[in-house]
Design an enzyme around this catalytic site. Sequence first.
Site, short mmCIF file in Angstrom:
data_model
loop_
_atom_site.label_atom_id
_atom_site.label_comp_id
_atom_site.label_asym_id
_atom_site.label_seq_id
_atom_site.Cartn_x
_atom_site.Cartn_y
_atom_site.Cartn_z
N HIS A 127 0.86 -1.19 0.00
CA HIS A 127 0.00 0.00 0.00
C HIS A 127 0.90 1.24 0.00
O HIS A 127 2.04 1.20 0.46
CB HIS A 127 -0.88 0.02 1.25
CG HIS A 127 -1.96 -1.00 1.25
ND1 HIS A 127 -3.01 -0.96 2.14
CD2 HIS A 127 -2.18 -2.09 0.48
CE1 HIS A 127 -3.81 -1.97 1.92
NE2 HIS A 127 -3.33 -2.68 0.92
N CYS B 35 -6.20 1.65 6.05
CA CYS B 35 -6.76 0.40 6.55
C CYS B 35 -6.08 0.06 7.88
O CYS B 35 -5.16 0.77 8.33
CB CYS B 35 -6.52 -0.72 5.54
SG CYS B 35 -4.77 -1.17 5.35
N GLU C 190 0.89 3.81 1.90
CA GLU C 190 1.35 4.19 3.23
C GLU C 190 2.55 3.34 3.67
O GLU C 190 3.51 3.86 4.23
CB GLU C 190 0.22 4.01 4.27
CG GLU C 190 -1.00 4.83 3.99
CD GLU C 190 -2.09 4.07 3.25
OE1 GLU C 190 -3.27 4.28 3.56
OE2 GLU C 190 -1.75 3.26 2.35
N CYS D 260 -2.19 -0.43 7.61
CA CYS D 260 -1.46 0.83 7.45
C CYS D 260 -1.56 1.69 8.70
O CYS D 260 -0.57 2.31 9.12
CB CYS D 260 -1.96 1.57 6.22
SG CYS D 260 -1.59 0.69 4.69
#
Length: 166
Positions: free
Chosen positions: A66, A96, A68, A99
């Site tokens: 991701h 999420c 992040e 993260c």
Amino acid sequence: MTTAPGPVTFASRDDEDAYWMGLAIAEAQVAAAKGEVPVGAVLTCSGAAVARAHNVMVGAHDATQHAEMRVLKAGAYAMGDARLVQSTLYVTLEPCAMCAGAILHARISRLVYGARDPKTGACGSVVDLFGDARLNHHATAEGGVLADECGKLLSDFFGRLRRPAL
């Protein structure tokens, strides 16, 4: 992942947030062009971008890729420390749980995100890791910065995926 030039000054916190979120949106657009879910992130410290990243989960065949996670890793490398205290993370979509947990472990001081994520958001939409008093670190989380622009990237992307091929 890329970095940006030195410190930038702003007239207000809103101007600063809009500027950095604009760079995160540019990263999200790069992800979309690659067929990735369009999420982008920028990590700043003392008025300068430390790192920028976007989702590459599909291309990397790795659920941890991701935006992040990638920007935290790049930022830790750039700053020479896994603890990114005094840093602000800008991301186009509410993080999420994976993260959000990484953001807390990295000791980010402030999280700024664009669009809410009603399916997996961990800053209040589904769960609120940032508001859980049982955790040993807390970051300030602020949502809604350029939310319409961030949300449009996502809705356009998923709309294209759902359109039947002609």
